[in-house]
Design a protein around this motif. Structure first.
Motif, PDB file in Angstrom:
ATOM      1  N   GLU A   1       0.878  -1.173   0.000  1.00 42.91           N
ATOM      2  CA  GLU A   1       0.000   0.000   0.000  1.00 42.91           C
ATOM      3  C   GLU A   1       0.912   1.218   0.000  1.00 42.91           C
ATOM      4  N   TRP A   2       0.500   2.266  -0.673  1.00 43.22           N
ATOM      5  CA  TRP A   2       1.326   3.470  -0.691  1.00 43.22           C
ATOM      6  C   TRP A   2       0.448   4.718  -0.610  1.00 43.22           C
ATOM      7  N   ARG A   3       1.108   5.776  -0.172  1.00 43.24           N
ATOM      8  CA  ARG A   3       0.415   7.066  -0.041  1.00 43.24           C
ATOM      9  C   ARG A   3       1.432   8.174  -0.299  1.00 43.24           C
ATOM     10  N   LEU A   4       0.997   9.220  -0.988  1.00 42.58           N
ATOM     11  CA  LEU A   4       1.842  10.378  -1.251  1.00 42.58           C
ATOM     12  C   LEU A   4       1.353  11.525  -0.384  1.00 42.58           C
ATOM     13  N   ASP A   5       2.212  12.036   0.491  1.00 40.30           N
ATOM     14  CA  ASP A   5       1.899  13.182   1.343  1.00 40.30           C
ATOM     15  C   ASP A   5       2.735  14.365   0.869  1.00 40.30           C
ATOM     16  N   VAL A   6       2.103  15.523   0.764  1.00 41.67           N
ATOM     17  CA  VAL A   6       2.819  16.729   0.340  1.00 41.67           C
ATOM     18  C   VAL A   6       2.513  17.836   1.341  1.00 41.67           C
ATOM     19  N   GLN A   7       3.559  18.378   1.922  1.00 42.30           N
ATOM     20  CA  GLN A   7       3.407  19.529   2.816  1.00 42.30           C
ATOM     21  C   GLN A   7       3.594  20.779   1.959  1.00 42.30           C
ATOM     22  N   LEU A   8       2.556  21.588   1.881  1.00 41.22           N
ATOM     23  CA  LEU A   8       2.589  22.764   1.004  1.00 41.22           C
ATOM     24  C   LEU A   8       3.074  24.017   1.715  1.00 41.22           C
ATOM     25  N   ALA A   9       2.839  24.097   3.010  1.00 39.68           N
ATOM     26  CA  ALA A   9       3.254  25.286   3.750  1.00 39.68           C
ATOM     27  C   ALA A   9       3.327  24.946   5.225  1.00 39.68           C
ATOM     28  N   SER A  10       4.037  25.804   5.949  1.00 39.38           N
ATOM     29  CA  SER A  10       4.087  25.687   7.407  1.00 39.38           C
ATOM     30  C   SER A  10       4.027  27.098   7.979  1.00 39.38           C
ATOM     31  N   ARG A  11       4.052  27.228   9.275  1.00 39.07           N
ATOM     32  CA  ARG A  11       3.984  28.564   9.882  1.00 39.07           C
ATOM     33  C   ARG A  11       5.201  29.405   9.499  1.00 39.07           C
ATOM     34  N   SER A  12       6.359  28.766   9.450  1.00 37.80           N
ATOM     35  CA  SER A  12       7.573  29.534   9.171  1.00 37.80           C
ATOM     36  C   SER A  12       7.822  29.735   7.674  1.00 37.80           C
ATOM     37  N   LEU A  13       7.426  28.783   6.855  1.00 40.27           N
ATOM     38  CA  LEU A  13       7.600  28.895   5.406  1.00 40.27           C
ATOM     39  C   LEU A  13       6.235  28.806   4.737  1.00 40.27           C
ATOM     40  N   ARG A  14       5.853  29.914   4.099  1.00 42.71           N
ATOM     41  CA  ARG A  14       4.516  29.954   3.506  1.00 42.71           C
ATOM     42  C   ARG A  14       4.425  29.110   2.231  1.00 42.71           C
ATOM     43  N   GLN A  15       5.483  29.094   1.439  1.00 43.10           N
ATOM     44  CA  GLN A  15       5.437  28.328   0.208  1.00 43.10           C
ATOM     45  C   GLN A  15       6.595  27.340   0.183  1.00 43.10           C
ATOM     46  N   GLN A  16       6.266  26.111   0.411  1.00 45.48           N
ATOM     47  CA  GLN A  16       7.251  25.038   0.307  1.00 45.48           C
ATOM     48  C   GLN A  16       6.532  23.804  -0.197  1.00 45.48           C
ATOM     49  N   ILE A  17       7.246  22.995  -0.893  1.00 45.93           N
ATOM     50  CA  ILE A  17       6.670  21.722  -1.331  1.00 45.93           C
ATOM     51  C   ILE A  17       7.607  20.646  -0.816  1.00 45.93           C
ATOM     52  N   LYS A  18       7.097  19.861   0.098  1.00 46.04           N
ATOM     53  CA  LYS A  18       7.893  18.809   0.723  1.00 46.04           C
ATOM     54  C   LYS A  18       7.128  17.492   0.576  1.00 46.04           C
ATOM     55  N   PRO A  19       7.410  16.747  -0.516  1.00 43.92           N
ATOM     56  CA  PRO A  19       6.689  15.492  -0.729  1.00 43.92           C
ATOM     57  C   PRO A  19       7.322  14.344   0.072  1.00 43.92           C
ATOM     58  N   ALA A  20       6.495  13.381   0.441  1.00 48.55           N
ATOM     59  CA  ALA A  20       6.957  12.179   1.119  1.00 48.55           C
ATOM     60  C   ALA A  20       6.083  11.009   0.657  1.00 48.55           C
ATOM     61  N   VAL A  21       6.711   9.901   0.373  1.00 44.90           N
ATOM     62  CA  VAL A  21       5.995   8.693  -0.036  1.00 44.90           C
ATOM     63  C   VAL A  21       6.046   7.712   1.126  1.00 44.90           C
ATOM     64  N   THR A  22       4.869   7.270   1.572  1.00 44.23           N
ATOM     65  CA  THR A  22       4.768   6.295   2.654  1.00 44.23           C
ATOM     66  C   THR A  22       4.340   4.964   2.055  1.00 44.23           C
ATOM     67  N   LEU A  23       5.102   3.919   2.359  1.00 46.82           N
ATOM     68  CA  LEU A  23       4.828   2.585   1.845  1.00 46.82           C
ATOM     69  C   LEU A  23       4.531   1.653   3.004  1.00 46.82           C
ATOM     70  N   LYS A  24       3.519   0.839   2.855  1.00 43.32           N
ATOM     71  CA  LYS A  24       3.228  -0.202   3.841  1.00 43.32           C
ATOM     72  C   LYS A  24       3.382  -1.531   3.118  1.00 43.32           C
ATOM     73  N   LEU A  25       4.422  -2.257   3.478  1.00 49.58           N
ATOM     74  CA  LEU A  25       4.785  -3.499   2.821  1.00 49.58           C
ATOM     75  C   LEU A  25       4.270  -4.664   3.657  1.00 49.58           C
ATOM     76  N   HIS A  26       3.365  -5.448   3.097  1.00 45.96           N
ATOM     77  CA  HIS A  26       2.818  -6.618   3.778  1.00 45.96           C
ATOM     78  C   HIS A  26       3.636  -7.842   3.379  1.00 45.96           C
ATOM     79  N   LEU A  27       4.121  -8.589   4.373  1.00 44.26           N
ATOM     80  CA  LEU A  27       4.982  -9.750   4.147  1.00 44.26           C
ATOM     81  C   LEU A  27       4.375 -10.988   4.784  1.00 44.26           C
ATOM     82  N   ASN A  28       4.664 -12.142   4.191  1.00 39.78           N
ATOM     83  CA  ASN A  28       4.304 -13.427   4.779  1.00 39.78           C
ATOM     84  C   ASN A  28       5.567 -14.069   5.327  1.00 39.78           C
ATOM     85  N   GLN A  29       5.513 -14.490   6.578  1.00 40.16           N
ATOM     86  CA  GLN A  29       6.648 -15.200   7.165  1.00 40.16           C
ATOM     87  C   GLN A  29       6.112 -16.237   8.128  1.00 40.16           C
ATOM     88  N   ASN A  30       6.467 -17.492   7.868  1.00 45.72           N
ATOM     89  CA  ASN A  30       6.007 -18.612   8.698  1.00 45.72           C
ATOM     90  C   ASN A  30       4.490 -18.607   8.826  1.00 45.72           C
TER      91      ASN A  30
END
Length: 178
Positions: free
Chosen positions: A107-136
């Motif tokens: 499963e994956w998700r793309l998060d983008v931070q567009l602004a913060s209190r200190s920086l009004r215009q910023q683009i800070k993307p982050a990709v979050t991955l949830k990897l499901h595994l089978n073991q035993n």
């Protein structure tokens, strides 16, 4: 008879682990030092395990031991020992192999931070991955987070590895591993 004794000890070493008393008994029986027996058993165990791992053919096995300079009779005995025990050795080795997790889903998700209190215009993307595994026969999940440039680099490296699997050299190695 000495080769048969060493072969029996080598297979026992794989089955149950080290048996110093059996080596001592074999050393007395054959009138040689215990260290000589131990080294012979370890060498024979190595030869049998590597040959069984690669599932080499009779001809390849004969070619491999021919280089060692043994007599033809000894080579035939070693070949027979290999042929008699290779399936058992492979089953022992498969039990000893670590059980690694296998891929189930992602499963994956793309998060983008567009602004913060200190920086009004910023683009800070982050990709979050949830990897499901089978073991035993259990499912586990690993959560990973990265930036897109690192993810692109990872994708390029994986594509390069897949491309290398198509080369003749890798195909030959994979064929020998089966």
């Amino acid at each position: 008879s000495a080769v048969g004794e060493l072969g029996r000890l080598a297979v026992e070493l794989l089955r149950r682990g080290a048996a110093p008393r059996a080596c001592e008994a074999a050393a007395r029986k054959l009138n040689v030092g215990v260290e000589t027996i131990q080294h012979g058993v370890e060498g024979l165990t190595y030869l049998l395990t590597e040959s069984s791992k690669l599932m080499i053919s009779e001809i390849d096995f004969q070619d491999s031991i021919h280089v060692l300079g043994f007599s033809d009779e000894l080579n035939k005995l070693l070949l027979q020992l290999y042929l008699d025990h290779r399936k058992e050795i492979r089953s022992i080795l498969s039990e000893l192999a670590p059980k690694l997790p296998s891929y189930h889903s992602l499963e994956w998700r793309l998060d983008v931070q567009l602004a913060s209190r200190s920086l009004r215009q910023q683009i800070k993307p982050a990709v979050t991955l949830k990897l499901h595994l089978n073991q035993n026969e259990e499912q586990t999940a690993q959560v990973l987070q990265t930036d897109p440039s690192t993810l692109l680099h990872l994708i390029q490296q994986l594509e390069q590895a897949l491309g290398e699997m198509k080369t003749n050299h890798c195909r030959r190695i994979v064929r020998n591993m089966k």
